[in-house]
Design a protein around this motif. Structure first.
Motif, PDB file in Angstrom:
ATOM      1  N   ILE A  59       0.842  -1.206   0.000  1.00 35.37           N
ATOM      2  CA  ILE A  59       0.000   0.000   0.000  1.00 35.37           C
ATOM      3  C   ILE A  59       0.872   1.250   0.000  1.00 35.37           C
ATOM      4  CG2 ILE A  59      -1.710   1.312   1.329  1.00 35.37           C
ATOM      5  CD1 ILE A  59      -2.704  -1.483   2.383  1.00 35.37           C
ATOM      6  N   VAL A  60       1.918   1.237   0.815  1.00 40.89           N
ATOM      7  CA  VAL A  60       2.840   2.378   0.868  1.00 40.89           C
ATOM      8  C   VAL A  60       3.482   2.600  -0.494  1.00 40.89           C
ATOM      9  CG1 VAL A  60       5.007   3.203   1.877  1.00 40.89           C
ATOM     10  CG2 VAL A  60       3.249   2.185   3.350  1.00 40.89           C
ATOM     11  N   VAL A  61       3.969   1.529  -1.111  1.00 37.18           N
ATOM     12  CA  VAL A  61       4.595   1.638  -2.437  1.00 37.18           C
ATOM     13  C   VAL A  61       3.599   2.188  -3.453  1.00 37.18           C
ATOM     14  CG1 VAL A  61       5.529   0.288  -4.375  1.00 37.18           C
ATOM     15  CG2 VAL A  61       6.344  -0.125  -2.040  1.00 37.18           C
ATOM     16  N   GLU A  62       2.405   1.650  -3.461  1.00 42.80           N
ATOM     17  CA  GLU A  62       1.368   2.106  -4.391  1.00 42.80           C
ATOM     18  C   GLU A  62       1.113   3.611  -4.249  1.00 42.80           C
ATOM     19  OE1 GLU A  62      -3.436   1.581  -5.020  1.00 42.80           O
ATOM     20  OE2 GLU A  62      -2.346  -0.011  -3.993  1.00 42.80           O
ATOM     21  N   GLN A  63       1.017   4.073  -3.017  1.00 38.95           N
ATOM     22  CA  GLN A  63       0.721   5.498  -2.791  1.00 38.95           C
ATOM     23  C   GLN A  63       1.907   6.392  -3.144  1.00 38.95           C
ATOM     24  OE1 GLN A  63      -2.391   6.736  -2.145  1.00 38.95           O
ATOM     25  NE2 GLN A  63      -2.870   4.591  -2.556  1.00 38.95           N
ATOM     26  N   LEU A  64       3.117   5.939  -2.885  1.00 42.33           N
ATOM     27  CA  LEU A  64       4.296   6.719  -3.278  1.00 42.33           C
ATOM     28  C   LEU A  64       4.356   6.874  -4.796  1.00 42.33           C
ATOM     29  CD1 LEU A  64       6.985   5.262  -0.845  1.00 42.33           C
ATOM     30  CD2 LEU A  64       6.139   7.619  -0.887  1.00 42.33           C
ATOM     31  N   VAL A  65       4.095   5.776  -5.506  1.00 44.65           N
ATOM     32  CA  VAL A  65       4.094   5.818  -6.964  1.00 44.65           C
ATOM     33  C   VAL A  65       2.965   6.712  -7.465  1.00 44.65           C
ATOM     34  CG1 VAL A  65       3.710   4.435  -9.056  1.00 44.65           C
ATOM     35  CG2 VAL A  65       5.215   3.584  -7.243  1.00 44.65           C
ATOM     36  N   LYS A  66       1.796   6.536  -6.887  1.00 39.53           N
ATOM     37  CA  LYS A  66       0.615   7.304  -7.299  1.00 39.53           C
ATOM     38  C   LYS A  66       0.827   8.814  -7.140  1.00 39.53           C
ATOM     39  CE  LYS A  66      -4.377   7.002  -6.478  1.00 39.53           C
ATOM     40  NZ  LYS A  66      -5.382   6.340  -5.624  1.00 39.53           N
ATOM     41  N   SER A  67       1.613   9.218  -6.161  1.00 40.62           N
ATOM     42  CA  SER A  67       1.872  10.650  -5.948  1.00 40.62           C
ATOM     43  C   SER A  67       2.615  11.271  -7.123  1.00 40.62           C
ATOM     44  CB  SER A  67       2.675  10.865  -4.664  1.00 40.62           C
ATOM     45  OG  SER A  67       4.049  10.545  -4.870  1.00 40.62           O
ATOM     46  N   GLY A  68       3.396  10.461  -7.830  1.00 40.37           N
ATOM     47  CA  GLY A  68       4.176  10.975  -8.955  1.00 40.37           C
ATOM     48  C   GLY A  68       5.376  11.814  -8.539  1.00 40.37           C
ATOM     49  N   LEU A  69       5.685  11.844  -7.264  1.00 41.48           N
ATOM     50  CA  LEU A  69       6.756  12.698  -6.755  1.00 41.48           C
ATOM     51  C   LEU A  69       8.093  11.991  -6.578  1.00 41.48           C
ATOM     52  CD1 LEU A  69       4.691  14.513  -3.974  1.00 41.48           C
ATOM     53  CD2 LEU A  69       5.339  15.410  -6.227  1.00 41.48           C
ATOM     54  N   PHE A  70       8.084  10.659  -6.589  1.00 42.32           N
ATOM     55  CA  PHE A  70       9.280   9.918  -6.211  1.00 42.32           C
ATOM     56  C   PHE A  70       9.620   8.815  -7.206  1.00 42.32           C
ATOM     57  CE2 PHE A  70       6.747  11.044  -2.445  1.00 42.32           C
ATOM     58  CZ  PHE A  70       7.596  11.977  -1.868  1.00 42.32           C
ATOM     59  N   GLU A  71      10.908   8.511  -7.266  1.00 45.18           N
ATOM     60  CA  GLU A  71      11.378   7.303  -7.928  1.00 45.18           C
ATOM     61  C   GLU A  71      11.453   6.257  -6.823  1.00 45.18           C
ATOM     62  OE1 GLU A  71      15.548   5.676  -9.641  1.00 45.18           O
ATOM     63  OE2 GLU A  71      14.972   7.713 -10.240  1.00 45.18           O
ATOM     64  N   VAL A  72      10.664   5.199  -6.923  1.00 45.63           N
ATOM     65  CA  VAL A  72      10.502   4.232  -5.833  1.00 45.63           C
ATOM     66  C   VAL A  72      11.171   2.909  -6.185  1.00 45.63           C
ATOM     67  CG1 VAL A  72       8.818   3.010  -4.384  1.00 45.63           C
ATOM     68  CG2 VAL A  72       8.287   5.303  -5.245  1.00 45.63           C
ATOM     69  N   THR A  73      11.897   2.378  -5.203  1.00 47.91           N
ATOM     70  CA  THR A  73      12.529   1.066  -5.327  1.00 47.91           C
ATOM     71  C   THR A  73      12.171   0.245  -4.098  1.00 47.91           C
ATOM     72  OG1 THR A  73      14.390   1.987  -6.573  1.00 47.91           O
ATOM     73  CG2 THR A  73      14.730  -0.168  -5.548  1.00 47.91           C
ATOM     74  N   VAL A  74      11.776  -0.993  -4.307  1.00 47.00           N
ATOM     75  CA  VAL A  74      11.499  -1.909  -3.202  1.00 47.00           C
ATOM     76  C   VAL A  74      12.774  -2.680  -2.896  1.00 47.00           C
ATOM     77  CG1 VAL A  74      10.226  -3.987  -2.525  1.00 47.00           C
ATOM     78  CG2 VAL A  74       9.034  -2.116  -3.675  1.00 47.00           C
ATOM     79  N   VAL A  75      13.154  -2.682  -1.632  1.00 46.37           N
ATOM     80  CA  VAL A  75      14.299  -3.457  -1.164  1.00 46.37           C
ATOM     81  C   VAL A  75      13.725  -4.661  -0.440  1.00 46.37           C
ATOM     82  CG1 VAL A  75      16.370  -3.437   0.271  1.00 46.37           C
ATOM     83  CG2 VAL A  75      15.671  -1.351  -0.940  1.00 46.37           C
ATOM     84  N   THR A  76      14.019  -5.845  -0.938  1.00 50.25           N
ATOM     85  CA  THR A  76      13.379  -7.052  -0.416  1.00 50.25           C
ATOM     86  C   THR A  76      14.398  -8.150  -0.148  1.00 50.25           C
ATOM     87  OG1 THR A  76      11.708  -8.744  -0.879  1.00 50.25           O
ATOM     88  CG2 THR A  76      12.885  -7.867  -2.765  1.00 50.25           C
ATOM     89  N   ARG A  77      14.010  -9.062   0.719  1.00 48.46           N
ATOM     90  CA  ARG A  77      14.823 -10.254   0.970  1.00 48.46           C
ATOM     91  C   ARG A  77      14.598 -11.288  -0.125  1.00 48.46           C
ATOM     92  NH1 ARG A  77      12.911 -10.951   7.088  1.00 48.46           N
ATOM     93  NH2 ARG A  77      11.022 -10.265   6.082  1.00 48.46           N
TER      94      ARG A  77
END
Length: 168
Positions: free
Chosen positions: A19-37
């Motif tokens: 949900i956090v990732v979706e909202q960050l992307v939806k804002s259009g303000l950030f380049e988002v990367t998921v860091v995962t195990r």
């Protein structure tokens, strides 16, 4: 406050993380990367990059976090040691802002501090305050109160549909 353009989300494939990732992307303000195990997780939006890293080692995490302006931690709240590793790793490459996984109760309140359920969050809060007081990083806490709607519908804590409760 420094301008935030690039955001790494640790735990971004989990229940709340997605949900956090979706909202960050939806804002259009950030380049988002998921860091995962890389162990499990849901789908991420096409616009999001993914980095798989071993969360056990600060050096590995630091290298994965190089070049980011902010780190949002959405790992499970009881993983206080991991939260502190993420914090330490974010400082090494010069990440400007850390947003810890404190989305529930305000750990500054005396009644919350007394709860054994918040002991891990308290440890993280102390670590963050130490780093902030030295000018090593800035942070933002997002406190929305307990996610009762999620807890009551999941198998994690209380499930009203299944009529059971789990205490860890």
């Amino acid at each position: 406050m420094a301008s935030i353009k690039t955001v790494a989300v640790a735990g971004g494939t989990g229940h709340l993380g997605a949900i956090v990732v979706e909202q960050l992307v939806k804002s259009g303000l950030f380049e988002v990367t998921v860091v995962t195990r890389g162990e499990k997780g849901g789908q991420i939006p096409a616009a999001v990059k993914m980095i798989t890293v071993d969360y056990e080692y600060v050096d590995n995490l630091a290298e994965a976090l190089r070049g980011f302006d902010a780190v949002v931690s959405v790992v499970a709240g009881h993983l206080s040691d991991l939260q502190r590793r993420l914090l330490d790793a974010a400082i090494i490459p010069g990440v400007k802002r850390f947003i810890p996984s404190w989305f529930g109760s305000d750990t500054r309140l005396p009644i919350v501090k007394e709860s054994p359920l918040t002991s891990g969050k308290i440890k993280v809060a102390v670590s963050i305050q130490e780093k902030v007081s030295k000018g090593l990083i800035e942070y933002t806490s997002i406190l929305g109160g307990p996610r009762v709607d999620w807890m009551m519908g999941s198998d994690y804590c209380m499930s009203i549909p299944k009529r059971h409760s789990t205490i860890q």
